[in-house]
Design an enzyme around this catalytic site. Sequence first.
Site, PDB file in Angstrom:
ATOM      1  CE  LYS A 296       0.118  -0.105  -4.574  1.00  0.00           C
ATOM      2  NZ  LYS A 296       1.498   0.248  -4.255  1.00  0.00           N
TER       3      LYS A 296
ATOM      4  CD  GLU B 269       3.177   1.930   2.484  1.00  0.00           C
ATOM      5  OE1 GLU B 269       2.169   1.207   2.438  1.00  0.00           O
ATOM      6  OE2 GLU B 269       3.928   2.104   1.493  1.00  0.00           O
TER       7      GLU B 269
END
Length: 479
Positions: free
Chosen positions: A298, A282
């Site tokens: 997410k 990420e």
Amino acid sequence: MPDFTATTPHIIPLVYQPDSAHWFALVRYLPHAVWLDSGRPQSTYGRFDIIAAAPQCLVETRGANTSIRYGDGRTDESALDPFYLLKQFLPVDQLPKHSNSDLPFIGGALGYFGYDLGRRLETMPNLARNDIALPDMSVGIYPWAIIQDHQHKTACLVINTELGQRLGGAYNFLEIEQLCALAAKNPAFHEAINCIKSDQKSFKISEFESNLKVEEYQQALAKIHDYIRAGDCYQVNFAQRFSAEFSGDPFIAYRVLRAALPSPFSGFMQLEAGAVLSLSPERFIQVRDKCVETKPIKGTIKRGATPEEDVANAEWLQNSLKNRAENVMIVDLLRNDLSKHNAQVRVPTLCELQTFANVHHLVSTVTGELNPNATALDLLRDAFPGGSITGAPKIRAMEIIEELEPTRRSLYCGSLGYISADGQMDTSIAIRTLVCDGEKIHCWGGGGIVADSETEQEYRESIAKVKVLMDTLEKEFGS
């Protein structure tokens, strides 16, 4: 603090290596060696690797105090905001754009910003046990770096003599130049990986154990659901920590882990009393020519055991209203964080599927244009820690994390990355990350808890995210 003026880096071409471990092996025994690793050649998402060692200045924060140690032996202490202190070393507003615009880094800051550095930015309760001795922030100012560009298949040594001079004291750039120049001529350089592999038996590890029993995890999620129903918050990122005892060289473990879980925002840092092994997928914040990007993750599901199951899992994730809602909440939070220092904040992609070795993720992209009077460090400070690993609203979610997680997070959910002397920046969210502290090694697995989260599913997901890390180490190095 140093007085900076404009600078142009000196660029020396080097021999490109598909695996940057060759170059890192060359300098890894120098103090505070760091490798920001794109995961190439196995991962295809990343482009650049940045390798450096022997910083001319080391800035480390513990609690309310920051120590500044220079390479020539000078030391200083400060209670000022750590981000403000770093700005004194990187006043990028004084630096014109250099001609090597393809380079992500021309010397500057490399290191990590731990999650608990957020305590310097917001008032937090002091409830969780602080049992990891590593600094809250460890950032070196490096006047040189080896850069590998895997897109163009080029490598170079970047030397910023002006940065070195302004930091004060002499720096032996000639030694670094000679080390790099001689490396490609030495057959042992090309055999460096085999030498590392031959040392693998020197690393040992025990079985990982969680800091939460199953019933304790269940009780914590019940409490989070109470807070959500009461309107305190919408989402809380809750994690459990897994710990083991180890002995030997952590870089040996990192080499095995990056093969098992190649990730575009990986990194290895050798610390004085430990190490960082990060396999993060990420991006937190990138600043490139005033263009800003953050890519929150997410929504997660494990890879399938068969091709058919894998496709079914990916389709389920893409169609999951709960996971998409989690993602949208964090996108809204990050839009707000970016708007503090950016104009034209946009969301070009929402809930895009990305696939990694162990899981599928939903990834969104939020972009902006950095305001003329703002710097990358301003942006990093005022968005830290990242919303994707705290929750919404951020401060209340952090208070709940402090209440319910029994131990502090250390580096986990902080950031690993660089801030270049020309104002460019790229940072990760430090998930899928292990830290070595003394004879202990720790990693964390967590996820965003929302109103319709199912406790058993969240528990399984928190383990699945780091299971490949723990299983790989236990299989390869377990006693």
